[in-house]
Design a protein around this motif. Structure first.
Motif, mmCIF file in Angstrom:
data_model
loop_
_atom_site.group_PDB
_atom_site.id
_atom_site.type_symbol
_atom_site.label_atom_id
_atom_site.label_comp_id
_atom_site.label_asym_id
_atom_site.label_seq_id
_atom_site.Cartn_x
_atom_site.Cartn_y
_atom_site.Cartn_z
ATOM 1 N N HIS A 243 0.734 -1.103 0.104
ATOM 2 C CA HIS A 243 -0.083 -0.029 0.146
ATOM 3 C C HIS A 243 0.857 1.292 -0.106
ATOM 4 N N VAL A 244 0.433 2.146 -1.138
ATOM 5 C CA VAL A 244 1.552 3.308 -1.088
ATOM 6 C C VAL A 244 0.401 4.364 -0.907
ATOM 7 N N ALA A 245 0.047 5.060 0.271
ATOM 8 C CA ALA A 245 -0.554 6.078 0.650
ATOM 9 C C ALA A 245 -0.092 7.325 0.127
ATOM 10 N N THR A 246 1.205 7.606 0.071
ATOM 11 C CA THR A 246 2.025 8.750 0.007
ATOM 12 C C THR A 246 2.302 8.632 -1.468
ATOM 13 N N ILE A 247 1.720 9.403 -2.242
ATOM 14 C CA ILE A 247 2.164 9.390 -3.803
ATOM 15 C C ILE A 247 3.088 10.430 -3.792
ATOM 16 N N LYS A 248 3.374 11.249 -3.420
ATOM 17 C CA LYS A 248 4.700 12.278 -3.229
ATOM 18 C C LYS A 248 4.979 13.043 -1.896
ATOM 19 N N PRO A 249 5.953 12.672 -1.422
ATOM 20 C CA PRO A 249 7.380 11.994 -1.823
ATOM 21 C C PRO A 249 7.118 10.241 -1.686
ATOM 22 N N LEU A 250 7.437 9.682 -2.843
ATOM 23 C CA LEU A 250 7.354 8.386 -3.056
ATOM 24 C C LEU A 250 8.143 7.596 -2.157
ATOM 25 N N ASP A 251 7.858 6.464 -1.777
ATOM 26 C CA ASP A 251 8.866 5.389 -1.083
ATOM 27 C C ASP A 251 9.584 4.445 -2.010
ATOM 28 N N VAL A 252 10.353 5.090 -2.626
ATOM 29 C CA VAL A 252 11.088 4.472 -3.861
ATOM 30 C C VAL A 252 11.862 3.212 -3.174
ATOM 31 N N ASP A 253 12.734 3.329 -2.094
ATOM 32 C CA ASP A 253 13.424 2.416 -1.575
ATOM 33 C C ASP A 253 12.321 1.204 -1.247
ATOM 34 N N THR A 254 11.425 1.275 -0.680
ATOM 35 C CA THR A 254 10.567 0.158 -0.125
ATOM 36 C C THR A 254 10.012 -0.727 -1.743
ATOM 37 N N VAL A 256 11.063 -0.575 -4.783
ATOM 38 C CA VAL A 256 12.225 -1.267 -5.450
ATOM 39 C C VAL A 256 12.451 -2.327 -4.846
ATOM 40 N N ALA A 257 12.850 -2.412 -3.635
ATOM 41 C CA ALA A 257 13.078 -3.591 -2.737
ATOM 42 C C ALA A 257 12.298 -4.666 -2.985
ATOM 43 N N GLU A 258 10.646 -4.348 -3.097
ATOM 44 C CA GLU A 258 9.819 -5.188 -3.163
ATOM 45 C C GLU A 258 9.776 -5.898 -4.482
ATOM 46 N N CYS A 259 10.060 -5.066 -5.549
ATOM 47 C CA CYS A 259 10.172 -5.357 -7.064
ATOM 48 C C CYS A 259 10.993 -6.229 -7.341
ATOM 49 N N ARG A 260 12.240 -6.168 -6.572
ATOM 50 C CA ARG A 260 13.488 -6.953 -6.768
ATOM 51 C C ARG A 260 13.434 -8.282 -6.766
ATOM 52 N N ARG A 261 12.315 -8.761 -5.820
ATOM 53 C CA ARG A 261 12.157 -10.197 -5.599
ATOM 54 C C ARG A 261 11.750 -10.817 -6.844
ATOM 55 N N ASP A 262 12.491 -12.176 -7.252
ATOM 56 C CA ASP A 262 12.243 -12.654 -8.672
ATOM 57 C C ASP A 262 10.893 -13.417 -8.613
ATOM 58 N N LEU A 287 12.705 1.928 -13.553
ATOM 59 C CA LEU A 287 13.407 2.129 -14.482
ATOM 60 C C LEU A 287 15.002 2.740 -14.292
ATOM 61 N N GLN A 288 14.899 3.557 -13.280
ATOM 62 C CA GLN A 288 16.089 4.422 -12.738
ATOM 63 C C GLN A 288 17.078 3.284 -11.851
ATOM 64 N N ALA A 289 16.115 2.434 -11.283
ATOM 65 C CA ALA A 289 16.963 1.623 -10.396
ATOM 66 C C ALA A 289 17.489 0.278 -11.236
ATOM 67 N N ARG A 290 16.830 0.391 -12.566
ATOM 68 C CA ARG A 290 17.265 -0.684 -13.476
ATOM 69 C C ARG A 290 16.666 -2.388 -13.004
ATOM 70 N N VAL A 291 15.550 -1.865 -12.447
ATOM 71 C CA VAL A 291 14.792 -3.221 -11.902
ATOM 72 C C VAL A 291 13.453 -3.102 -13.048
ATOM 73 N N LEU A 292 13.394 -4.567 -13.598
ATOM 74 C CA LEU A 292 12.714 -4.589 -14.801
ATOM 75 C C LEU A 292 11.649 -5.999 -14.620
ATOM 76 N N PRO A 293 10.650 -5.671 -13.591
ATOM 77 C CA PRO A 293 10.018 -7.106 -13.397
ATOM 78 C C PRO A 293 8.819 -7.299 -14.570
ATOM 79 N N GLN A 294 8.195 -8.371 -14.512
ATOM 80 C CA GLN A 294 7.076 -8.391 -15.414
ATOM 81 C C GLN A 294 5.964 -7.641 -14.709
#
Length: 333
Positions: A243-254, A256-262, A287-294
């Motif tokens: 759940h991302v309640a804050t659209i800005k500033p975006l919690d990029v770290d969390t 990206v970390a969740e999207c890195r999971r294979d 894209l900036q983190a070079r994480v490209l999930p389906q």
């Protein structure tokens, strides 16, 4: 890519006015209004302002409790925002309410120049965000997040339910700088108390985990995502919900970390146009983190939407429980 399944129209009891709560769902009445009363007791600088919509944004509850701190500006949204900026410059903390379409489309320049450029403590609380009314394009704020995200220094919130609405009001009462919050009115669904949830400004929260699908969502669509997760669990499909309640500033770290999971399909779900909202914000971050999930995107199409009953419209535009679950099954193959 946004995919929807055309559904047959459903019979409803009302063609125009409807609650986003499902039949039998737990709700809390007017959480915004009651939360603002509580914060008003703590902080005498808080004032409530509206453009002829106090009853329809639940601000009338604050007005009844603190009539001397309530300002009715009439049907003039530009004046509302300009006056809110003036009040903030004098040391007050205005919570300004109207419908999201009027706050963003009609009063955008006043928010941009009077409030945001001066970095003033004005909280814009906007009802009927996205597709939460059947009145058609004049009242459907399908582009509000895109507009508010584009303003420098603007904090943008999209709470899920009644509990989080109350928590967001408390957080905004302690926040410095301008903020825009999407607002659910009336009897608002109560969901997140089952997850021991606590809102933190700027933080995304993993509500449930799962190995097959990750849904990243905000607002109304987090409620939908949790419903979808329950439905797909019957088919042995595990769905995680971030759940991302804050659209800005975006919690990029969390994110990206969740999207890195294979091995997981990632679905971004939002009650907003495909243009300029949560999906594009997350897409750029990945894209900036070079994480490209389906990746798939559940959002409203880039066009003017129809008028009608909400259940029918949610089916038509792919944000209902049944259509969203069906699409995820298809994407999983």
């Amino acid at each position: 890519m946004n995919q929807t399944v055309q559904a047959k129209p459903r019979l409803t009891t009302s063609a125009m006015i409807a609650s986003i709560a499902s039949e039998g769902q737990r709700t809390d009445a007017a959480p915004f209004g009651h939360a603002l009363v509580e914060e008003g007791l703590r902080n005498p600088r808080i004032v409530g302002m509206t453009a002829d919509l106090a009853k329809y944004t639940d601000l009338h509850i604050f007005a009844r409790e603190y009539p001397e701190r309530f300002l009715q500006m009439g049907m003039a949204e530009q004046l509302l925002m300009a006056a809110a900026g003036g009040m903030a410059k004098e040391g007050f903390m205005p919570f300004a309410t109207t419908y999201a379409v009027f706050a963003t489309r009609r009063a955008y320049d006043f928010i941009h120049q009077v409030i945001a450029e001066e970095n003033l403590n004005v909280r814009i609380c906007a009802a009927l965000p996205g597709l939460t009314t059947g009145y058609g394009p004049s009242h459907q704020a399908t582009e509000d997040l895109a507009m508010m995200r584009a303003i420098p220094g603007m904090t943008v919130l999209d709470p899920c339910d009644a509990l989080e609405t109350r928590q967001c009001v408390a957080a905004l009462a302690r926040h410095e700088g301008p903020a825009y919050m999407r607002l659910a009115r009336g009897r608002v669904p109560l969901i997140l108390d089952e997850y021991d949830y606590q809102f933190e400004l700027g933080k995304a929260k993993l509500l449930r985990d799962g190995k097959d699908v990750l849904v990243i969502s905000s607002g109304l669509m987090t409620m939908r995502a949790l419903e979808v997760a329950d439905q797909l669990a019957k088919d042995k499909i595990e769905v995680a919900v971030l759940h991302v309640a804050t659209i800005k500033p975006l919690d990029v770290d969390t994110i990206v970390a969740e999207c890195r999971r294979d091995g997981r399909l990632v679905v971004i779900a939002e009650n907003h146009s495909v243009v300029g909202g949560l999906g594009e914000a997350i897409g750029l971050a990945l894209l900036q983190a070079r994480v490209l999930p389906q990746l798939r995107h559940v959002a409203l199409p880039d066009r003017f939407l129809d008028a009608g009953a909400l259940p029918t419209l949610h089916d038509r535009y792919g944000i209902s429980l049944d259509v969203m679950a069906r699409n995820i099954r298809t994407w999983l193959g």
